[in-house]
Design an enzyme around this catalytic site. Structure first.
Site, PDB file in Angstrom:
ATOM      1  N   LYS A   1       4.397   8.664  34.593  1.00 54.34           N
ATOM      2  CA  LYS A   1       3.163   8.558  35.368  1.00 54.34           C
ATOM      3  C   LYS A   1       1.956   9.200  34.692  1.00 54.34           C
ATOM      4  CE  LYS A   1       4.198   6.457  39.347  1.00 54.34           C
ATOM      5  NZ  LYS A   1       3.412   5.335  39.909  1.00 54.34           N
TER       6      LYS A   1
ATOM      7  N   SER B   1      12.831   6.678  34.026  1.00 52.62           N
ATOM      8  CA  SER B   1      11.416   6.893  34.325  1.00 52.62           C
ATOM      9  C   SER B   1      11.042   8.299  34.783  1.00 52.62           C
ATOM     10  CB  SER B   1      10.965   5.889  35.392  1.00 52.62           C
ATOM     11  OG  SER B   1      11.704   6.049  36.585  1.00 52.62           O
TER      12      SER B   1
END
Length: 507
Positions: free
Chosen positions: A54, A308
């Protein structure tokens, strides 16, 4: 104005991410690859400075704001990882940041955001619950909203993951598996990969209880889920982005749905190959790659799965460990009915044979039959059917509870209760070396005239197993019972006077 594939190619190639992000490695997962019969590479976004991809999108958006906009500050709504990316970027760019997070966000993510100097506001239970409040703050304070996924600059920042994959793996590649929340990472990677390597399949992965992209693509329009599951809190989004949906509708080949057990199993898979622990959303792509390869009967292919994020709460690990074996199909739960008579347990364990017992729960309840809750290590599901047939042939009816959510989540912890009929019951705790056959050795050493009225055992992966046993021993057998304990040679503790036993289990 809608962005074209060429626009996104240019945006991704010119994205400003490497001031703060690292080019994460692309690593082969050898153990997992052997098990699924395909080469699977992990794109290690879990080792970014904020332990998530992110930071790429957040920084790329913020670094392109004017100094005046930065001075007024930024606001974001996030379940946690985007929040950390914005907080990190705000600290780096020296600007104020207000982060609106759901009240259900893991404390590890809340603390990480606060440590970066950002102001944290907790409200609601999902991203969608935070969004309206964040927009209100922007309007009231003249601040800039940094969207976690539905912004071209954020999408382009996430797309640099795809750019790195192609640089790191120029050889043929069959599919890339990408976790999906709002769709920013999926859209960004798809925009880059499909522009340069259209033959590579782009497959999104969502939880079964947070499947907004799956339903949206299936129905041809964005859906708004009434509620979402929060186990994979990083993708707990009720509605995907408008721009991300537009891109994914044209560029994504498939979306796979996986359940909680599969995510837990994937966390274990990655740990066994890397010794790193992913968060549930971080393991989504790995779980999806396993499911898709099996469903499509793929062999000898080359996959990339994006790991992720790794912002895992430590207190979740207990649950993950319990569910991982189920998700991998390596543990079965069976309920067996045996005659309530001395020696029946020993007979039952003999029929189990050399199988590793992972759990054993039983409490005396009736004079004629006993119901035993058993966990077993297995290599394939057919073993369960074979065992049930074998037990039935010896007069021990059994049923498979492996897929029974009530049994897995609750009943296994509730087998017990008072047993007024269990006279002369003595409660003992034992420790014994954790190896196959230790449980059967214990039962074979015991006098066949003594009845087991309570039994609890769970394999926790330690060097020593711990069991709790209730044994009905008449007073006249005191000397024989003492001799049995000494001959057995296992450390033990008498617990008959323990208040916990008296309150919840005693006769």
């Amino acid at each position: 104005m809608a962005q074209t594939p060429n626009d996104y190619l240019e945006r991704i190639l010119t994205a400003r991410v490497y001031d703060v992000a690292v080019e994460s490695p692309l690593e082969l997962a050898p153990n997992l690859s052997r098990r699924i019969g395909n080469q699977i590479y992990l794109k290690r976004e879990d080792i970014q400075p904020v332990f998530s991809f992110k930071i790429r999108g957040a920084y790329n958006k913020m670094v392109k704001l004017t100094r005046a906009e930065l001075d007024r500050g930024v606001v974001c709504a996030s379940a946690g990882n985007h929040a950390q990316g914005v907080a990190f970027s705000a600290e780096y760019l020296d600007c104020r940041a207000i982060i609106v997070m759901p009240a259900t966000a893991p404390q590890i993510k809340v603390d990480a955001v606060a440590r970066r100097g950002a102001e944290v506001v907790l409200i609601g239970e999902s991203y969608s619950d935070c969004y309206a409040h964040a927009i209100k703050l922007c309007e009231e304070n003249g601040m800039t909203f940094v969207h976690p996924y539905d912004d071209p600059e954020v999408i382009a920042g996430q797309g640099t993951v795809g750019m790195e994959i192609l640089m790191q793996h120029p050889d043929p590649l069959d599919a890339i598996f990408i976790p999906v929340g709002g769709g920013g990472l999926l859209a960004g990677v798809a925009a880059y990969i499909k522009r340069l390597r259209p033959e590579v399949k782009i497959i999104g992965v969502e939880p079964t209880d947070a499947n907004a992209m799956y339903l949206s693509l299936k129905l041809g329009e964005r859906v708004n889920l009434a509620q979402v599951g929060i186990f994979a809190d990083g993708v707990a989004v009720k509605q995907v982005g408008e721009e991300t949906f537009r891109l994914c509708r044209d560029l994504v080949d498939d979306v796979v749905l996986v359940d909680t057990d599969a995510m837990c199993a994937a966390i274990k898979d990655v740990f066994e190959d890397t010794r790193s622990i992913l968060e549930p959303a971080g393991a989504l792509a790995i779980a999806g790659a396993k499911l898709w390869a099996a469903r499509e009967k793929q062999e000898g292919k080359t996959f990339v799965a994006i790991a992720s994020g790794a912002n895992m709460n430590f207190d979740r690990l207990r649950y993950v460990a319990e569910q991982a074996e189920m998700g991998e199909g390596r543990e079965a739960i069976v309920a067996v009915t045996v005659p309530e008579e001395p020696g029946s347990f020993r007979n039952f364990c003999s029929l189990i044979g050399a199988r590793n017992v992972t759990e054993f729960n039983y409490r005396y309840g009736a004079d004629d039959q006993a119901h035993v809750f058993v966990g077993l290590s297995i290599q394939k599901r057919s073993e369960v059917t074979e065992l049930i047939e074998k037990l039935a042939a010896h007069g021990l009816p059994a049923i498979d509870l492996t897929d029974n959510e009530l049994a897995k989540l609750h009943i296994r912890h509730l087998v017990g209760g008072h047993a007024p009929q269990a006279q002369n019951e003595r409660l003992l705790r034992f420790e014994f070396p954790e190896r196959p056959g230790a449980l059967l050795n214990f039962l074979q050493s015991m006098n066949v005239g003594w009845n087991i009225s309570l039994f609890h055992y769970r394999n926790h992966g330690a060097d020593y197993g711990r069991i709790l046993v209730g044994i009905q021993v008449p007073a006249e057998d005191d000397d024989a019972f003492t001799a049995f304990l000494q001959k057995l040679g296992y450390p033990y503790w008498l617990e008959s006077d323990n208040p916990a036993y008296q309150l919840f289990l005693g006769s």
